[in-house]
Design a protein around this motif. Structure first.
Motif, PDB file in Angstrom:
ATOM      1  N   ILE A  34       0.768  -1.152   0.213  1.00 46.09           N
ATOM      2  CA  ILE A  34      -0.110  -0.005  -0.009  1.00 46.09           C
ATOM      3  C   ILE A  34       0.896   1.223  -0.172  1.00 46.09           C
ATOM      4  CG2 ILE A  34      -1.818   1.285   1.115  1.00 46.09           C
ATOM      5  CD1 ILE A  34      -2.438  -1.285   2.532  1.00 46.09           C
ATOM      6  N   THR A  35       0.652   2.277  -0.868  1.00 42.85           N
ATOM      7  CA  THR A  35       1.197   3.623  -0.805  1.00 42.85           C
ATOM      8  C   THR A  35       0.243   4.401  -0.795  1.00 42.85           C
ATOM      9  OG1 THR A  35       1.364   3.966  -3.234  1.00 42.85           O
ATOM     10  CG2 THR A  35       3.096   2.516  -2.322  1.00 42.85           C
ATOM     11  N   THR A  36       0.856   5.667  -0.470  1.00 45.08           N
ATOM     12  CA  THR A  36      -0.219   6.912  -0.515  1.00 45.08           C
ATOM     13  C   THR A  36       0.893   7.981  -1.034  1.00 45.08           C
ATOM     14  OG1 THR A  36      -1.772   8.354   0.499  1.00 45.08           O
ATOM     15  CG2 THR A  36       0.118   7.685   2.162  1.00 45.08           C
ATOM     16  N   VAL A  37       0.530   9.193  -0.895  1.00 41.94           N
ATOM     17  CA  VAL A  37       1.121  10.288  -1.665  1.00 41.94           C
ATOM     18  C   VAL A  37       1.838  11.139  -1.024  1.00 41.94           C
ATOM     19  CG1 VAL A  37      -0.534   9.961  -3.465  1.00 41.94           C
ATOM     20  CG2 VAL A  37      -1.151  11.376  -1.710  1.00 41.94           C
ATOM     21  N   SER A  38       2.178  10.974   0.250  1.00 40.25           N
ATOM     22  CA  SER A  38       3.258  11.762   1.095  1.00 40.25           C
ATOM     23  C   SER A  38       3.696  11.027   2.283  1.00 40.25           C
ATOM     24  CB  SER A  38       2.691  13.076   1.427  1.00 40.25           C
ATOM     25  OG  SER A  38       1.919  13.016   2.396  1.00 40.25           O
ATOM     26  N   PRO A  39       4.795  11.168   2.817  1.00 35.91           N
ATOM     27  CA  PRO A  39       5.305  10.649   4.128  1.00 35.91           C
ATOM     28  C   PRO A  39       4.148  10.746   5.403  1.00 35.91           C
ATOM     29  CG  PRO A  39       7.108  11.503   2.918  1.00 35.91           C
ATOM     30  CD  PRO A  39       5.920  11.881   2.113  1.00 35.91           C
ATOM     31  N   THR A  40       4.020  12.192   5.466  1.00 40.70           N
ATOM     32  CA  THR A  40       3.141  12.545   6.531  1.00 40.70           C
ATOM     33  C   THR A  40       1.925  12.113   6.471  1.00 40.70           C
ATOM     34  OG1 THR A  40       4.309  14.666   6.872  1.00 40.70           O
ATOM     35  CG2 THR A  40       2.102  14.654   7.618  1.00 40.70           C
ATOM     36  N   TYR A  41       1.243  12.141   5.142  1.00 42.89           N
ATOM     37  CA  TYR A  41      -0.094  11.566   5.048  1.00 42.89           C
ATOM     38  C   TYR A  41      -0.157  10.187   5.544  1.00 42.89           C
ATOM     39  CZ  TYR A  41      -5.062  11.149   3.265  1.00 42.89           C
ATOM     40  OH  TYR A  41      -6.176  10.943   3.106  1.00 42.89           O
ATOM     41  N   ALA A  42       0.942   9.290   5.078  1.00 41.13           N
ATOM     42  CA  ALA A  42       1.129   7.938   5.351  1.00 41.13           C
ATOM     43  C   ALA A  42       0.773   7.688   6.977  1.00 41.13           C
ATOM     44  CB  ALA A  42       2.298   7.420   4.912  1.00 41.13           C
ATOM     45  N   LEU A  43       1.416   8.505   8.034  1.00 41.56           N
ATOM     46  CA  LEU A  43       1.224   8.476   9.138  1.00 41.56           C
ATOM     47  C   LEU A  43      -0.154   9.079   9.789  1.00 41.56           C
ATOM     48  CD1 LEU A  43       4.481  10.122  10.319  1.00 41.56           C
ATOM     49  CD2 LEU A  43       4.125   7.745  10.229  1.00 41.56           C
ATOM     50  N   GLU A  44      -0.566  10.210   8.996  1.00 43.74           N
ATOM     51  CA  GLU A  44      -2.037  10.635   9.657  1.00 43.74           C
ATOM     52  C   GLU A  44      -3.242   9.508   9.233  1.00 43.74           C
ATOM     53  OE1 GLU A  44      -1.161  15.250   8.658  1.00 43.74           O
ATOM     54  OE2 GLU A  44      -2.141  13.979   7.117  1.00 43.74           O
ATOM     55  N   ILE A  45      -2.997   8.706   8.167  1.00 47.83           N
ATOM     56  CA  ILE A  45      -4.128   7.692   7.981  1.00 47.83           C
ATOM     57  C   ILE A  45      -4.066   6.496   8.851  1.00 47.83           C
ATOM     58  CG2 ILE A  45      -4.420   8.414   5.606  1.00 47.83           C
ATOM     59  CD1 ILE A  45      -2.957   6.184   4.793  1.00 47.83           C
ATOM     60  N   GLN A  46      -3.181   6.392   9.833  1.00 45.08           N
ATOM     61  CA  GLN A  46      -3.041   5.392  10.623  1.00 45.08           C
ATOM     62  C   GLN A  46      -3.848   5.950  12.054  1.00 45.08           C
ATOM     63  OE1 GLN A  46       0.571   2.887  10.676  1.00 45.08           O
ATOM     64  NE2 GLN A  46       1.235   4.504   9.093  1.00 45.08           N
ATOM     65  N   THR A  47      -4.412   7.272  12.087  1.00 45.08           N
ATOM     66  CA  THR A  47      -4.807   7.785  13.344  1.00 45.08           C
ATOM     67  C   THR A  47      -6.192   7.961  13.195  1.00 45.08           C
ATOM     68  OG1 THR A  47      -4.817  10.023  12.604  1.00 45.08           O
ATOM     69  CG2 THR A  47      -2.618   9.127  13.572  1.00 45.08           C
ATOM     70  N   PRO A  48      -7.118   7.770  14.260  1.00 39.28           N
ATOM     71  CA  PRO A  48      -8.334   8.078  14.174  1.00 39.28           C
ATOM     72  C   PRO A  48      -8.981   9.270  13.522  1.00 39.28           C
ATOM     73  CG  PRO A  48      -7.880   7.162  16.437  1.00 39.28           C
ATOM     74  CD  PRO A  48      -6.743   7.564  15.628  1.00 39.28           C
ATOM     75  N   GLU A  49      -8.277  10.275  13.607  1.00 39.23           N
ATOM     76  CA  GLU A  49      -8.406  11.504  13.272  1.00 39.23           C
ATOM     77  C   GLU A  49      -8.331  11.503  11.469  1.00 39.23           C
ATOM     78  OE1 GLU A  49      -7.551  11.799  17.161  1.00 39.23           O
ATOM     79  OE2 GLU A  49      -6.229  11.267  15.491  1.00 39.23           O
ATOM     80  N   GLY A  50      -7.428  10.744  11.129  1.00 40.38           N
ATOM     81  CA  GLY A  50      -7.277  10.824   9.741  1.00 40.38           C
ATOM     82  C   GLY A  50      -7.621   9.780   8.822  1.00 40.38           C
ATOM     83  N   GLY A  51      -7.707   8.576   9.610  1.00 39.98           N
ATOM     84  CA  GLY A  51      -8.000   7.256   8.859  1.00 39.98           C
ATOM     85  C   GLY A  51      -9.247   6.834   8.320  1.00 39.98           C
ATOM     86  N   MET A  52     -10.306   7.658   8.476  1.00 40.41           N
ATOM     87  CA  MET A  52     -11.802   7.700   8.096  1.00 40.41           C
ATOM     88  C   MET A  52     -12.033   6.022   8.149  1.00 40.41           C
ATOM     89  SD  MET A  52     -12.160  10.870   6.968  1.00 40.41           S
ATOM     90  CE  MET A  52     -13.451  10.519   5.789  1.00 40.41           C
ATOM     91  N   GLY A  53     -11.878   5.445   9.308  1.00 44.55           N
ATOM     92  CA  GLY A  53     -12.520   4.265   9.655  1.00 44.55           C
ATOM     93  C   GLY A  53     -11.562   3.278   9.044  1.00 44.55           C
ATOM     94  N   MET A  54     -10.380   3.556   8.529  1.00 45.93           N
ATOM     95  CA  MET A  54      -9.419   2.407   7.976  1.00 45.93           C
ATOM     96  C   MET A  54      -8.343   2.462   8.803  1.00 45.93           C
ATOM     97  SD  MET A  54     -10.534   1.316   5.036  1.00 45.93           S
ATOM     98  CE  MET A  54     -11.482   1.747   3.536  1.00 45.93           C
TER      99      MET A  54
END
Length: 481
Positions: A213-233
């Protein structure tokens, strides 16, 4: 190494956002460093009309019955081989790729984009044959999300799969009743599969079945692992943290450079900025702003949504305008925000101008004419507008999130050596107002402003570096290829 990129849009033929820019540039950049990268796209009329040398590859079995589709192949104007799923009943429609002319989701989007994933699996399996079979299938966003699922659920020797999240807020969620239309075995409808809070999730499927799995920036890769940024994922992504990486998007400087941009009224470089003054004057005229070269001109090029933070800009704008600034807004989105910016322009004639909608050429002119590009996003996976702004010497004012945090260095007083723009932390009116104050303070010091402009214009976010990161990822999946 053979890599198939699967996506739902492609610049310059079909574009609704940054996904098209990425898909339009990355395969060509990979070709330039020795990767045999190809595309698979839906057969929208604009795609078929934009490809050269089209021929039929084969007949694609319809996974839910009915008339089969054809798989075609041609070449883009840039010379990239591109497969297209030719199914007029699914893709030959008015509106944009996802919405009807009234702005509503097409009721059969699950079938339209399931077929895209099915075609990728077919090409990777029996359809590839002696012609061309990918070593890696790289799926972009939810619209291609079933490609890793179809591949992972079938038994042939299969390619590796990569799924890229361009924006986790868009997940492709459909009712479970459509499962029998997708040629997915019933047992795959589980938490260890496509099931997502009682629904079917196309992006969930991609994140479960893809090898990487990749995403489009290093910081976003960290943010989407949090409840605030993960949108349920976030739970799934935390569990797959070892397979998740953030690779910053790049910029096609063949398209986005003030030195060569034919869409600007005048060209300019970091060494000779006279053309930028001409661009500013032209932009002021185009947006009916006062012809004042000394007024700091703030530009917006964006979807007008709360996620992008433009409700904050509406509330902070009066204080900014009271200090003599101007505002040029190009964008569309939530009705309340569109109406709010139009009303702001009516209250402040000569200081605020709006263009509700999107115009590619105008976006270049805003980049060329603005002094500052404003991006107050609550969340921003990568962002390309701020990277374009850097090259155009239109200093970006951004919130510290996602790719904005990874690409802009704040111009703190006395620390301008590496500064390239303005960065604020808090997603509120006070935070944005603080950013405006920092920009206005620097603007009042022309020598310091020019120094930061030169820093910004010297940044290199070309696709070459990003393509090398992807090549390294592919080699990790296929070390002997």
């Amino acid at each position: 190494m053979r890599v198939l990129h699967v996506a739902s849009e492609f610049y310059p033929l079909v574009k609704t956002g940054g996904l098209a820019d990425v898909v339009g540039a990355l395969p060509g950049a990979l070709l330039g460093i020795g990767v045999d990268a190809r595309l698979l796209l839906p057969g929208y009329p604009r795609i078929l009309d934009g490809l050269s040398g089209i021929r039929v590859v084969g007949e694609l079995p319809n996974p839910w019955g009915g008339a089969p589709a054809r798989l075609l192949v041609g070449r883009t104007a840039e010379g990239v081989a591109c497969y297209a799923v030719d199914s007029p009943r699914l893709y030959d429609r008015p509106g944009n790729p996802y919405l009807d002319p009234q702005g509503r989701d097409w009721a059969d989007n699950h079938r339209r984009f399931a077929l895209l994933g099915w075609a990728a699996a077919w090409l990777a399996g029996e359809g590839g044959g002696w012609r061309w079979r990918p070593d890696i299938v790289h799926a972009h966003d939810w619209q291609a999300g079933l490609a890793p699922a179809y591949i992972g659920l079938r038994q042939w020797p299969r390619p590796a799969t990569v799924s890229t999240i361009h924006n986790i807020a868009y997940q492709g969620v459909f009712p479970p009743t459509v499962l029998n239309e997708l040629a997915i075995p019933p047992e795959a409808y589980s938490i260890d599969g496509l099931e997502y809070h009682g629904q079917i999730g196309f992006l969930k499927a991609a994140l479960w079945y893809a090898d990487r799995i990749t995403t489009v920036s290093p910081t976003y890769a960290l943010e989407i692992q949090t409840p605030e940024g993960g949108m349920g994922m976030e739970g799934l992504l935390q569990g797959r943290a070892g397979d998740l990486s953030g690779i910053l998007n790049g910029v096609d400087y063949g398209v986005w450079s003030p030195a060569t941009d034919a869409r600007l009224p005048a060209r300019y470089t970091a060494e000779d900025m006279a053309g930028k003054a001409a661009c500013k004057a032209a932009l002021q005229a185009e947006f009916a702003l006062d012809a004042d070269p000394a007024a700091p001109l703030f530009g917006v090029i964006s979807r007008l949504t709360q996620q992008k933070g433009f409700d904050l800009l509406l509330h902070a704008a009066p204080r900014l305008l009271a200090q003599g600034a101007q505002l040029a807004v190009l964008g569309s989105g939530e009705a309340a925000l569109e109406e709010g910016f139009q009303a702001l322009a009516q209250r402040h004639p000569g200081q605020v101008g709006t263009f509700i909608g999107y115009d590619e050429a105008l976006s270049h002119r805003v980049q060329g004419g603005a002094d500052v590009i404003v991006m107050p996003s609550r969340s921003e996976p990568c962002g390309l507008v701020q990277m374009y702004a850097l090259k155009y010497g239109s200093l970006p004012l951004v919130r510290r999130t996602g790719g904005l945090a990874d690409t802009v260095v704040h111009a703190a007083p006395g620390m301008l050596g590496a500064a390239t723009g303005f960065v604020f932390d808090d997603a509120d009116v006070q935070g944005l107002s603080w950013g405006f104050a920092a920009a206005l303070e620097l603007y009042r010091d022309p020598e310091a402003w020019r120094r930061v402009q030169r820093n910004a214009m010297a940044q290199d976010f070309s696709w070459t570096a990003s393509a090398r990161h992807y090549r390294d990822l592919y080699r990790d999946l296929f070390p002997d290829v």
